[in-house]
Design a protein around this motif. Sequence first.
Motif, PDB file in Angstrom:
ATOM      1  N   TYR A  97      -9.738   2.494 -35.352  1.00  0.00           N
ATOM      2  CA  TYR A  97      -8.553   1.676 -35.671  1.00  0.00           C
ATOM      3  C   TYR A  97      -8.826   0.167 -35.565  1.00  0.00           C
ATOM      4  CZ  TYR A  97      -6.546   6.247 -34.430  1.00  0.00           C
ATOM      5  OH  TYR A  97      -6.294   7.589 -34.300  1.00  0.00           O
ATOM      6  N   TYR A 126      -9.022   5.851 -30.487  1.00  0.00           N
ATOM      7  CA  TYR A 126     -10.124   6.289 -31.340  1.00  0.00           C
ATOM      8  C   TYR A 126     -10.713   5.062 -32.016  1.00  0.00           C
ATOM      9  CZ  TYR A 126     -12.518   8.562 -35.221  1.00  0.00           C
ATOM     10  OH  TYR A 126     -13.454   8.963 -36.131  1.00  0.00           O
ATOM     11  N   LYS A 149     -10.680  19.087 -38.175  1.00  0.00           N
ATOM     12  CA  LYS A 149     -10.588  19.693 -36.845  1.00  0.00           C
ATOM     13  C   LYS A 149      -9.928  21.070 -36.921  1.00  0.00           C
ATOM     14  CE  LYS A 149     -11.969  15.551 -35.692  1.00  0.00           C
ATOM     15  NZ  LYS A 149     -13.141  15.109 -34.965  1.00  0.00           N
ATOM     16  N   TYR A 178     -11.234  16.777 -25.977  1.00  0.00           N
ATOM     17  CA  TYR A 178     -12.036  15.831 -25.194  1.00  0.00           C
ATOM     18  C   TYR A 178     -11.538  15.782 -23.751  1.00  0.00           C
ATOM     19  CZ  TYR A 178     -12.856  14.224 -29.935  1.00  0.00           C
ATOM     20  OH  TYR A 178     -13.167  14.180 -31.266  1.00  0.00           O
ATOM     21  N   GLY A 236     -11.283  12.413 -45.808  1.00  0.00           N
ATOM     22  CA  GLY A 236     -11.043  12.458 -44.369  1.00  0.00           C
ATOM     23  C   GLY A 236      -9.845  11.618 -43.961  1.00  0.00           C
ATOM     24  N   ALA A 237      -9.361  11.904 -42.738  1.00  0.00           N
ATOM     25  CA  ALA A 237      -8.316  11.063 -42.160  1.00  0.00           C
ATOM     26  C   ALA A 237      -8.833   9.639 -42.019  1.00  0.00           C
ATOM     27  CB  ALA A 237      -7.907  11.618 -40.789  1.00  0.00           C
ATOM     28  N   ARG A 279     -15.074  16.253 -45.317  1.00  0.00           N
ATOM     29  CA  ARG A 279     -14.427  14.959 -45.548  1.00  0.00           C
ATOM     30  C   ARG A 279     -13.125  15.107 -46.349  1.00  0.00           C
ATOM     31  NH1 ARG A 279     -14.706  13.549 -42.268  1.00  0.00           N
ATOM     32  NH2 ARG A 279     -14.350  11.368 -42.643  1.00  0.00           N
ATOM     33  N   LEU A 280     -12.228  15.901 -45.821  1.00  0.00           N
ATOM     34  CA  LEU A 280     -10.935  16.063 -46.487  1.00  0.00           C
ATOM     35  C   LEU A 280      -9.791  15.700 -45.542  1.00  0.00           C
ATOM     36  CD1 LEU A 280     -11.243  19.406 -48.494  1.00  0.00           C
ATOM     37  CD2 LEU A 280     -11.189  17.069 -49.392  1.00  0.00           C
ATOM     38  N   TYR A 326      -5.399  16.290 -34.654  1.00  0.00           N
ATOM     39  CA  TYR A 326      -5.484  17.379 -33.657  1.00  0.00           C
ATOM     40  C   TYR A 326      -4.163  18.135 -33.516  1.00  0.00           C
ATOM     41  CZ  TYR A 326      -9.795  14.975 -32.524  1.00  0.00           C
ATOM     42  OH  TYR A 326     -11.036  14.398 -32.622  1.00  0.00           O
TER      43      TYR A 326
HETATM   44  C1  PLP Z   1      -8.337  10.697 -33.681  1.00  0.00           C
HETATM   45  C2  PLP Z   1      -9.269  10.964 -34.806  1.00  0.00           C
HETATM   46  N1  PLP Z   1      -8.900  10.632 -36.044  1.00  0.00           N
HETATM   47  C3  PLP Z   1      -9.709  10.853 -37.098  1.00  0.00           C
HETATM   48  C4  PLP Z   1     -10.949  11.447 -36.934  1.00  0.00           C
HETATM   49  C5  PLP Z   1     -11.815  11.664 -38.135  1.00  0.00           C
HETATM   50  O1  PLP Z   1     -11.149  12.488 -39.031  1.00  0.00           O
HETATM   51  P1  PLP Z   1     -11.785  12.858 -40.450  1.00  0.00           P
HETATM   52  O2  PLP Z   1     -12.970  13.730 -40.215  1.00  0.00           O
HETATM   53  O3  PLP Z   1     -10.681  13.579 -41.156  1.00  0.00           O
HETATM   54  O4  PLP Z   1     -12.142  11.586 -41.105  1.00  0.00           O
HETATM   55  C6  PLP Z   1     -11.376  11.799 -35.664  1.00  0.00           C
HETATM   56  C7  PLP Z   1     -12.718  12.404 -35.470  1.00  0.00           C
HETATM   57  O5  PLP Z   1     -13.221  12.522 -34.389  1.00  0.00           O
HETATM   58  C8  PLP Z   1     -10.509  11.563 -34.573  1.00  0.00           C
HETATM   59  O6  PLP Z   1     -10.863  11.878 -33.333  1.00  0.00           O
END
Ligand code: PLP
Length: 393
Positions: free
Chosen positions: A124, A121, A231, A316, A95-96, A239-240, A201
Motif C-alpha cells: 500500500y 501489507y 489465497k 500469518y 491479482g489484487a 495472478r487473478l 483472506y
Molecule cells: C493483504 C494482501 N493483499 C494482496 C496480496 C496479493 O494478492 P494477489 O496475489 O491477488 O495479487 C497479498 C499477498 O500476500 C496480501 O497479503
Amino acid sequence: MIHTAQRAQGFTESVIREMTRVANRSGAVNLAQGFPDFPMPAPMKDAAAAAIQGDINQYAITWGAPALRVAIAEKYRRWYDLAVDPENEITVTCGATEAMAATFMALVNPGDEVIILEPFYENYGPDATLAGATPVFVPLVAPDWHLDIERLAAAITPRTRALVLNTPHNPTGKVFTRAEVAAIAELADRHDFLVFTDEIYEHLVYAGHHHAIAAFPGMRDRTVTISGLSKTFSCTGWRLGYAIAPAPLTAAIRKVHDFLTVGAPAPLQAAAAAGMAFDADYYNHLQLAYKQRRGVMATALDRAGFTFTVPDGAYYILADFSLIDSRRDDHEFALWLAEAVGVATVPGSSFYGVREGGQRNGRDGGRSTVRFAFCKTFETLGRAAERLEAMSR
Ligand SMILES: Cc1ncc(COP(=O)(O)O)c(C=O)c1O
C-alpha cells in the motif's frame, strides 16, 4: 549517468520477496512469502488445461471474461447479499495487487491523503507513492491490534481521499469486528472519503466473522471492494484478482487497468469461473485445514519462546522475539533465523511506514517482530517446528 524516475525512488524493493531469495540461498524452510506449497484444486487445473487446449489463448475482454464476472457477481450475492452488476461494476485484474494499484491511480490525485492502518501489507505504501498521494499511517493497537477510533478520526483532514481496509489482516491476522467496520463506515460517510478494501483472506477466518464494508449502510457507493483468487484457491501464480466498485469509479479503474495490462490471462479466467462455483464444502474444508496449521505454528512458536496474539484470520503470525534475543533488530534476527536456525520469515518493520528522517512508527516499528506464514503443508510446518523448537534446547 542513468537517471531513474523519482516515483520509483520513493520506495524500496519488497522485503518479502527478498526473504524468499534468502530462504532459497540458505536452504531455510520458507515461511516468509505467503504462498501455499501445496497444490491448488484439481478441477481448476483441469479447467485451465482444457481452456488452453480449447484455444482460449487470446486477449480476454479487458475488464474480464463475462463468465468470470457473472460468477463474481453471483458470489457477492450469495455471500454478502450484495447486488453487483457484472457489466459495469467489476474489473478483473492481474491479482489484487494490480486491482489496488489501478484503484489508487484511477481514484487518487497527487497531494491527496490516504489513511493506511499500521502495520500493513507492504504494497500500500508504494501504491500511494506511485499515485503521488501521501500515506497517513494510523497504528492498530497491540497486542490485540484493535482500532482506536478516536485516533483514526483525528487523522482525517480535508485532504483525506481514501482509507485502505484490509480484513482479515496481513500481517497480524486480525479480523475487524462489526463495530470497527461500522465506525469506519460512519467516518467515511461523515467526511466523504472512499474505502479501498483488501479482502483477499475473506475465506480464512477462524474466529469472528468477515464483514464486507460495502454491505454497510451508505457504503456501496464509496467502496472499492478488492479481492482475488490467490489465497482462496491456493493459486498465487495465476495472478487473478478483481475490483468491484460503482459504475463511475469502475469506468476509471478499467481505463487504468487497460493501459497497464490489457487484461488478466484468458485461459485462467475461464478456469477461475469453475472455482467460483465450488460449494460450501470447499470453504469449510479450507478453513478447517488452515485452523489446524495455525495450531501447529502457534504451538511451535510458543515452545520456542516467541510472544504473539493468535490470529483470528489470514495465514500469518506476527511474533515478538525479544524474550529470545533482545540484541538483534528484526532484520538481523530474520537473517540469523534463516541462516542459523533454517526458518525464513519477514522482518516486522517491513509492515510499518517510513517517516521523514527514515524513522519507522509503531510500538517499536516492528523492530522486535518477525512474521511467520503458515500456508504450508503439515510436513513443511513440521520441519519448521522441529528447527524452531531446537532453538530453545
Ligand atoms: C493483504 C494482501 N493483499 C494482496 C496480496 C496479493 O494478492 P494477489 O496475489 O491477488 O495479487 C497479498 C499477498 O500476500 C496480501 O497479503
